[in-house]
Write a protein that holds these residues in place. Structure first.
Motif, PDB file in Angstrom:
ATOM      1  N   LYS A  83       0.530  -1.280  -0.593  1.00  0.00           N
ATOM      2  CA  LYS A  83       0.060  -0.094   0.370  1.00  0.00           C
ATOM      3  C   LYS A  83       0.414   1.427  -0.192  1.00  0.00           C
ATOM      4  O   LYS A  83       0.721   2.196  -0.809  1.00  0.00           O
ATOM      5  CB  LYS A  83      -0.833   0.165   1.427  1.00  0.00           C
ATOM      6  N   LYS A  84       2.186   1.426   0.889  1.00  0.00           N
ATOM      7  CA  LYS A  84       2.711   2.610   0.949  1.00  0.00           C
ATOM      8  C   LYS A  84       3.338   2.350  -0.321  1.00  0.00           C
ATOM      9  O   LYS A  84       3.979   3.643  -0.916  1.00  0.00           O
ATOM     10  CB  LYS A  84       3.620   2.406   1.854  1.00  0.00           C
ATOM     11  N   LEU A  85       3.790   1.678  -1.416  1.00  0.00           N
ATOM     12  CA  LEU A  85       4.835   1.663  -2.564  1.00  0.00           C
ATOM     13  C   LEU A  85       3.535   2.071  -3.400  1.00  0.00           C
ATOM     14  O   LEU A  85       3.955   2.904  -4.705  1.00  0.00           O
ATOM     15  CB  LEU A  85       5.300   0.022  -3.145  1.00  0.00           C
ATOM     16  N   GLU A  86       2.180   1.538  -3.578  1.00  0.00           N
ATOM     17  CA  GLU A  86       1.185   2.402  -4.386  1.00  0.00           C
ATOM     18  C   GLU A  86       0.762   3.401  -4.134  1.00  0.00           C
ATOM     19  O   GLU A  86       0.982   4.643  -5.405  1.00  0.00           O
ATOM     20  CB  GLU A  86      -0.333   1.355  -4.397  1.00  0.00           C
ATOM     21  N   LYS A  87       1.002   4.172  -2.549  1.00  0.00           N
ATOM     22  CA  LYS A  87       0.627   5.192  -2.418  1.00  0.00           C
ATOM     23  C   LYS A  87       1.603   6.248  -3.079  1.00  0.00           C
ATOM     24  O   LYS A  87       1.623   7.209  -3.886  1.00  0.00           O
ATOM     25  CB  LYS A  87       0.575   5.423  -0.995  1.00  0.00           C
TER      26      LYS A  87
END
Length: 94
Positions: A83-87
């Motif tokens: 999720k952090k990488l997508e954000k």
């Protein structure tokens, strides 16, 4: 006569069981262990992921990452990193 009826009924039951079962149901494809160290580039290059729950057929919780032709069994905490990488991912302008 009774033996014939029993044999036919048994044959029908066995045929029904064979037709309704599949290989996937017979042998589940489960992660047996998870990797806690997944590189960010592997997470980014995963084109699909699936969540495995221990409450089902499998014994452990895992996230299955599909990277190329491989499947990587990862610790469920990898979802937070995903999720952090997508954000933080910004699409390239063309």
């Amino acid at each position: 006569m009774e033996l014939k009826a029993t044999s036919v009924l048994l044959l029908v039951c066995v045929t029904f069981i064979i037709l309704t079962s599949t290989e996937a149901d017979a042998i589940p494809n489960c992660c047996l262990r998870v990797s806690k160290h997944i590189r960010n580039d592997q997470i980014r290059s995963a084109y699909k992921h699936k969540i495995q729950h221990k409450s089902g057929v499998c014994d452990i919780d895992a996230v299955i990452l599909y990277v190329g032709k491989k499947q990587i069994c990862a610790d469920p905490r990898v979802l937070i990193r995903m999720k952090k990488l997508e954000k933080n991912h910004k699409p390239k302008r063309t």
